[in-house]
Design an enzyme around this catalytic site. Structure first.
Site, mmCIF file in Angstrom:
data_model
loop_
_atom_site.group_PDB
_atom_site.id
_atom_site.type_symbol
_atom_site.label_atom_id
_atom_site.label_comp_id
_atom_site.label_asym_id
_atom_site.label_seq_id
_atom_site.Cartn_x
_atom_site.Cartn_y
_atom_site.Cartn_z
ATOM 1 N N ASP A 126 2.524 -2.477 -4.049
ATOM 2 C CA ASP A 126 1.214 -2.179 -4.635
ATOM 3 C C ASP A 126 0.986 -2.841 -5.990
ATOM 4 O OD1 ASP A 126 0.704 -0.550 -2.435
ATOM 5 O OD2 ASP A 126 1.577 1.209 -3.416
ATOM 6 N N LYS A 154 -0.711 -7.689 -5.017
ATOM 7 C CA LYS A 154 -0.406 -8.951 -4.306
ATOM 8 C C LYS A 154 -1.629 -9.500 -3.588
ATOM 9 C CE LYS A 154 2.638 -6.697 -1.894
ATOM 10 N NZ LYS A 154 2.689 -5.442 -2.624
ATOM 11 N N LYS A 184 -4.795 -9.183 -4.275
ATOM 12 C CA LYS A 184 -5.749 -9.830 -5.183
ATOM 13 C C LYS A 184 -5.275 -11.259 -5.501
ATOM 14 C CE LYS A 184 -7.612 -10.222 -9.714
ATOM 15 N NZ LYS A 184 -8.198 -9.747 -10.932
ATOM 16 N N ASN A 188 2.394 -0.531 7.162
ATOM 17 C CA ASN A 188 2.787 0.231 5.970
ATOM 18 C C ASN A 188 2.119 -0.382 4.733
ATOM 19 O OD1 ASN A 188 4.361 -2.081 6.349
ATOM 20 N ND2 ASN A 188 6.261 -1.163 5.628
ATOM 21 N N ALA A 189 1.802 -1.662 4.824
ATOM 22 C CA ALA A 189 1.161 -2.348 3.692
ATOM 23 C C ALA A 189 -0.299 -1.919 3.576
ATOM 24 C CB ALA A 189 1.235 -3.857 3.908
ATOM 25 N N GLY A 190 -0.759 -1.802 2.344
ATOM 26 C CA GLY A 190 -2.176 -1.562 2.083
ATOM 27 C C GLY A 190 -2.581 -2.559 1.017
ATOM 28 N N HIS A 191 -3.352 -3.557 1.385
ATOM 29 C CA HIS A 191 -3.672 -4.663 0.487
ATOM 30 C C HIS A 191 -5.161 -4.680 0.184
ATOM 31 C CE1 HIS A 191 0.179 -7.016 1.813
ATOM 32 N NE2 HIS A 191 0.440 -5.929 1.120
ATOM 33 N N THR A 230 5.841 5.663 5.164
ATOM 34 C CA THR A 230 4.402 5.729 5.428
ATOM 35 C C THR A 230 4.122 6.327 6.811
ATOM 36 O OG1 THR A 230 4.451 3.489 6.319
ATOM 37 C CG2 THR A 230 3.915 3.705 3.981
ATOM 38 N N GLN A 289 4.967 -5.193 0.586
ATOM 39 C CA GLN A 289 5.921 -4.346 -0.160
ATOM 40 C C GLN A 289 6.386 -5.069 -1.431
ATOM 41 O OE1 GLN A 289 6.611 -4.465 3.622
ATOM 42 N NE2 GLN A 289 4.953 -3.019 3.455
ATOM 43 N N THR A 309 12.087 -0.144 2.493
ATOM 44 C CA THR A 309 11.471 -0.364 3.794
ATOM 45 C C THR A 309 12.494 -1.098 4.660
ATOM 46 O OG1 THR A 309 9.445 -1.078 4.902
ATOM 47 C CG2 THR A 309 10.321 -2.565 3.209
ATOM 48 N N THR A 354 -3.019 3.030 -0.977
ATOM 49 C CA THR A 354 -4.074 2.439 -0.155
ATOM 50 C C THR A 354 -3.917 2.867 1.313
ATOM 51 O OG1 THR A 354 -3.918 0.520 -1.592
ATOM 52 C CG2 THR A 354 -5.179 0.211 0.404
ATOM 53 N N GLY A 402 -2.868 7.391 0.740
ATOM 54 C CA GLY A 402 -3.582 8.222 -0.235
ATOM 55 C C GLY A 402 -2.659 9.027 -1.145
ATOM 56 N N ASP A 450 -5.374 -4.266 -18.070
ATOM 57 C CA ASP A 450 -6.503 -3.492 -18.596
ATOM 58 C C ASP A 450 -6.238 -1.985 -18.608
ATOM 59 O OD1 ASP A 450 -6.658 -4.218 -15.675
ATOM 60 O OD2 ASP A 450 -8.081 -2.554 -15.697
HETATM 61 P P1 GDP Z 1 -0.935 -4.698 -3.053
HETATM 62 O O1 GDP Z 1 -0.395 -3.807 -1.996
HETATM 63 O O2 GDP Z 1 0.153 -5.305 -3.892
HETATM 64 O O3 GDP Z 1 -1.869 -5.743 -2.538
HETATM 65 O O4 GDP Z 1 -1.763 -3.762 -4.041
HETATM 66 P P2 GDP Z 1 -2.753 -2.562 -3.633
HETATM 67 O O5 GDP Z 1 -3.992 -3.133 -3.092
HETATM 68 O O6 GDP Z 1 -2.040 -1.550 -2.812
HETATM 69 O O7 GDP Z 1 -2.961 -1.866 -5.031
HETATM 70 C C1 GDP Z 1 -3.459 -2.543 -6.141
HETATM 71 C C2 GDP Z 1 -4.721 -1.810 -6.626
HETATM 72 O O8 GDP Z 1 -5.010 -2.233 -7.921
HETATM 73 C C3 GDP Z 1 -5.945 -2.126 -5.794
HETATM 74 O O9 GDP Z 1 -6.775 -1.005 -5.787
HETATM 75 C C4 GDP Z 1 -6.582 -3.275 -6.552
HETATM 76 O O10 GDP Z 1 -7.995 -3.368 -6.340
HETATM 77 C C5 GDP Z 1 -6.296 -2.860 -7.971
HETATM 78 N N1 GDP Z 1 -6.129 -3.963 -8.928
HETATM 79 C C6 GDP Z 1 -5.565 -5.190 -8.732
HETATM 80 N N2 GDP Z 1 -5.490 -5.870 -9.889
HETATM 81 C C7 GDP Z 1 -6.031 -5.070 -10.838
HETATM 82 C C8 GDP Z 1 -6.198 -5.203 -12.256
HETATM 83 O O11 GDP Z 1 -5.854 -6.187 -12.880
HETATM 84 N N3 GDP Z 1 -6.769 -4.137 -12.907
HETATM 85 C C9 GDP Z 1 -7.155 -3.005 -12.263
HETATM 86 N N4 GDP Z 1 -7.693 -2.030 -12.985
HETATM 87 N N5 GDP Z 1 -6.998 -2.855 -10.941
HETATM 88 C C10 GDP Z 1 -6.428 -3.857 -10.233
HETATM 89 P P1 IMO Z 2 2.231 -2.896 -0.018
HETATM 90 O O1 IMO Z 2 2.370 -4.150 0.806
HETATM 91 C C1 IMO Z 2 4.197 0.614 -1.646
HETATM 92 C C2 IMO Z 2 7.358 2.410 0.803
HETATM 93 C C3 IMO Z 2 7.107 3.803 1.334
HETATM 94 C C4 IMO Z 2 8.525 4.337 1.352
HETATM 95 C C5 IMO Z 2 9.339 3.121 1.789
HETATM 96 C C6 IMO Z 2 9.640 3.079 3.274
HETATM 97 O O2 IMO Z 2 0.887 -2.295 0.001
HETATM 98 O O3 IMO Z 2 2.780 -3.115 -1.396
HETATM 99 P P2 IMO Z 2 8.161 2.485 5.397
HETATM 100 O O4 IMO Z 2 6.950 3.162 5.948
HETATM 101 O O5 IMO Z 2 7.994 1.053 5.066
HETATM 102 O O6 IMO Z 2 9.381 2.734 6.254
HETATM 103 O O7 IMO Z 2 8.456 3.275 4.020
HETATM 104 O O8 IMO Z 2 8.557 1.989 1.433
HETATM 105 N N1 IMO Z 2 6.315 1.418 1.142
HETATM 106 C C7 IMO Z 2 5.419 0.952 0.268
HETATM 107 N N2 IMO Z 2 5.176 1.311 -1.021
HETATM 108 N N3 IMO Z 2 3.499 -0.370 -1.075
HETATM 109 C C8 IMO Z 2 3.743 -0.756 0.199
HETATM 110 O O9 IMO Z 2 3.162 -1.840 0.752
HETATM 111 C C9 IMO Z 2 4.713 -0.050 0.945
HETATM 112 N N4 IMO Z 2 5.172 -0.144 2.214
HETATM 113 C C10 IMO Z 2 6.171 0.755 2.308
HETATM 114 O O10 IMO Z 2 6.274 4.525 0.470
HETATM 115 O O11 IMO Z 2 8.940 4.668 0.057
HETATM 116 MG MG MG Z 3 -0.509 -1.786 -1.380
#
Ligand code: GDP
Ligand code: IMO
Ligand code: MG
Length: 434
Positions: A13, A16, A18, A38-41, A129, A225, A240, A300, A303, A334
């Site tokens: 999270d 990545k 973005k 499991n990923a939420g992007h 997840t 991840q 994971t 993502t 929740g 920020d």
């Molecule tokens: P990922 O899994 O690595 O792609 O990241 P996620 O999407 O799960 O979580 C990143 C969250 O931070 C998302 O809600 C993005 O919209 C938000 N985000 C990304 N870059 C920034 C930033 O520079 N500032 C703020 N405030 N939010 C950001």
């Molecule tokens: P993105 O790509 C954050 C974490 C789970 C748990 C561990 C194992 O959005 O960064 P799994 O369901 O993979 O067997 O869970 O890994 N986890 C993540 N945490 N971001 C993720 O993906 C994750 N994908 C798995 O919370 O601790």
């Molecule tokens: Mg994520």
């Protein structure tokens, strides 16, 4: 653009998606190479928020090839939902390609993930997840898995399932006390999965990849991840089941390591973690709560509230080593806009004997005895969300970033100051991509 790998350098999270979306505008081909739903992007573009689980974060651009690679695990139902929601937004999916070698998450994988988490004893719950990721990879490695290419010939599929299903049913019933699946049920499901995947399965991927190399197309590898969740290099067993380290980009995509020219790690200006496992700089206080609220740190995919803590340079330095990072993208700077002071962990101290760790101790059993050694930086108390040039950042923000570079031993190439594409500062001298 140079061929670039983008990976999470913390516990996921990091932002990545973005960074991938930004770089995708300059790439010809984007490959998601490991993990599953499991990923939420999250990508925020043109006042819309897109959430991807399996589809590469480059899909918002036209005329890009977006591969879901061999190292991924695909839950066809989740992918179907994702495809339908993008179609509703009129996103062009003609570039979406799925590797015939990707693994399929079956319903019994999800059942087993849920049940093994629900019945895990104290200290052994992972906090997954519950998307069936671990059980799908387990079956892949033990050679009881199904790949995308297995779905299309019913006779061959039936033969394979005869061996797999009796084994799975025994496991479901005898180990987990769960309901079994009949052959008819599974065959019916597989038929449905085949129809979902069929339009996107890419049989001629070798030709496409060979041509991409020949024509010097630029390839962007999108990790899921983060390094600290890697099954080999992360905080095992609280990880994971795939390889989010840079090496995973090559085992999971079909390209060899020599194609990569840049490896960009993504780190928040602080750290978060979802699920169980050690986290030395975790803040269980009002500062942690403040970071969670300002940073909207809620998962993502699930929740769940994310655990929060100060930036950990020991973790960052470990990531630089095990993934060969060439630069770091620092996101969410920020979030600190209103902070009086910001801490950075430079080492760990063992409370039992005062031993100082400057390198990441990989044995998680000792982490409960570790405390962070912090240095404190003054905040900038300025809204930086509209700043587009490095020079215009407040002095204290620049000092903070410079210190992170020194501690990590690599330059920062991208600074993100908000979720939107526009809220990004590129440091041209630190990456040949801009
Ligand atoms: P990922 O899994 O690595 O792609 O990241 P996620 O999407 O799960 O979580 C990143 C969250 O931070 C998302 O809600 C993005 O919209 C938000 N985000 C990304 N870059 C920034 C930033 O520079 N500032 C703020 N405030 N939010 C950001
Ligand atoms: P993105 O790509 C954050 C974490 C789970 C748990 C561990 C194992 O959005 O960064 P799994 O369901 O993979 O067997 O869970 O890994 N986890 C993540 N945490 N971001 C993720 O993906 C994750 N994908 C798995 O919370 O601790
Ligand atoms: Mg994520």
């Amino acid at each position: 653009m140079k061929n670039t790998v983008v990976i999470g350098a913390q516990w996921g999270d990091e932002g990545k998606a973005k960074i991938t979306d930004l770089l995708a505008s300059r790439a010809d081909m984007i490959i998601r190479y490991q993990g599953g739903c499991n990923a939420g992007h999250t990508v925020v573009a043109q006042n819309k928020t897109f959430k991807f689980h399996l589809i590469p974060s480059g899909i918002l651009y036209k005329n890009k090839l977006c591969f879901i690679g061999a190292g991924t695990v695909i839950c066809p139902e989740v992918l179907h939902e994702e495809i339908e929601s993008l179609k509703k937004e009129n996103i062009d999916l003609s570039g979406l390609k799925i590797s015939p070698l990707a693994s399929i998450t079956m319903p019994y994988h999800i059942d087993i993930d849920g049940k093994s988490e629900a019945t895990a004893g104290a200290g052994s719950k992972i906090g997954t997840t519950k998307r069936g990721i671990g059980p799908t990879y387990t079956d892949k490695i033990s050679r009881h898995g199904l790949k995308v290419q297995d779905l299309f010939d019913e006779n061959d599929l039936k033969k394979r399932l005869e061996a797999i299903l009796s084994l799975k049913n025994r496991e479901l019933k005898e180990v987990y006390g769960l309901s079994e699946y009949s052959m008819e049920q599974i065959l019916e499901l597989c038929k449905k999965y085949a129809e979902i995947l069929r339009p996107y399965v890419c049989e001629n991927w070798q030709e496409i990849f060979h041509n991409a190399l020949k024509e010097k197309k630029s390839i962007l590898f999108e990790g899921a991840q983060g390094i600290m969740l890697d099954v080999d290099w992360g905080t095992y067993p609280f990880v994971t089941s795939s390889n989010p380290v840079a090496g995973g980009a090559f085992t999971g995509s079909g390209f060899g390591p020599s194609v990569s020219q840049e490896i960009i790690g993504v780190s928040k200006a602080y750290i978060t973690r979802v699920g169980e496992g050690p986290f030395v700089t975790e803040l269980n206080d009002e500062i942690g709560e403040k970071i969670r609220n300002i940073g909207h740190e809620f998962g993502t995919t699930t929740g769940r509230p994310r655990r929060t803590g100060w930036f950990d340079a020991v973790v960052a330095k470990y990531g630089v080593l095990v993934s060969g990072l060439t630069s770091m993208a620092v996101t969410k700077l920020d979030v600190f806009d209103t902070f009086d002071e910001i801490k950075v962990c430079t080492a760990y101290k063992d409370k039992r004997n005062g031993k100082i760790y400057e390198y990441y101790p990989t044995n998680v059993n000792i982490h409960e005895f570790l405390e962070p050694v912090y240095e404190t930086h003054a905040g900038w108390k300025t809204d930086i969300t509209g700043i587009k040039e490095y020079e215009n950042l407040p002095q204290n923000a620049k000092k903070y970033l410079k210190r992170l570079e020194t501690l990590m031993g690599i330059p920062i190439s991208i600074i993100s100051v908000g979720p939107d594409r526009e809220q990004t500062i590129f440091i041209k001298e630190n990456s040949s991509n801009f």
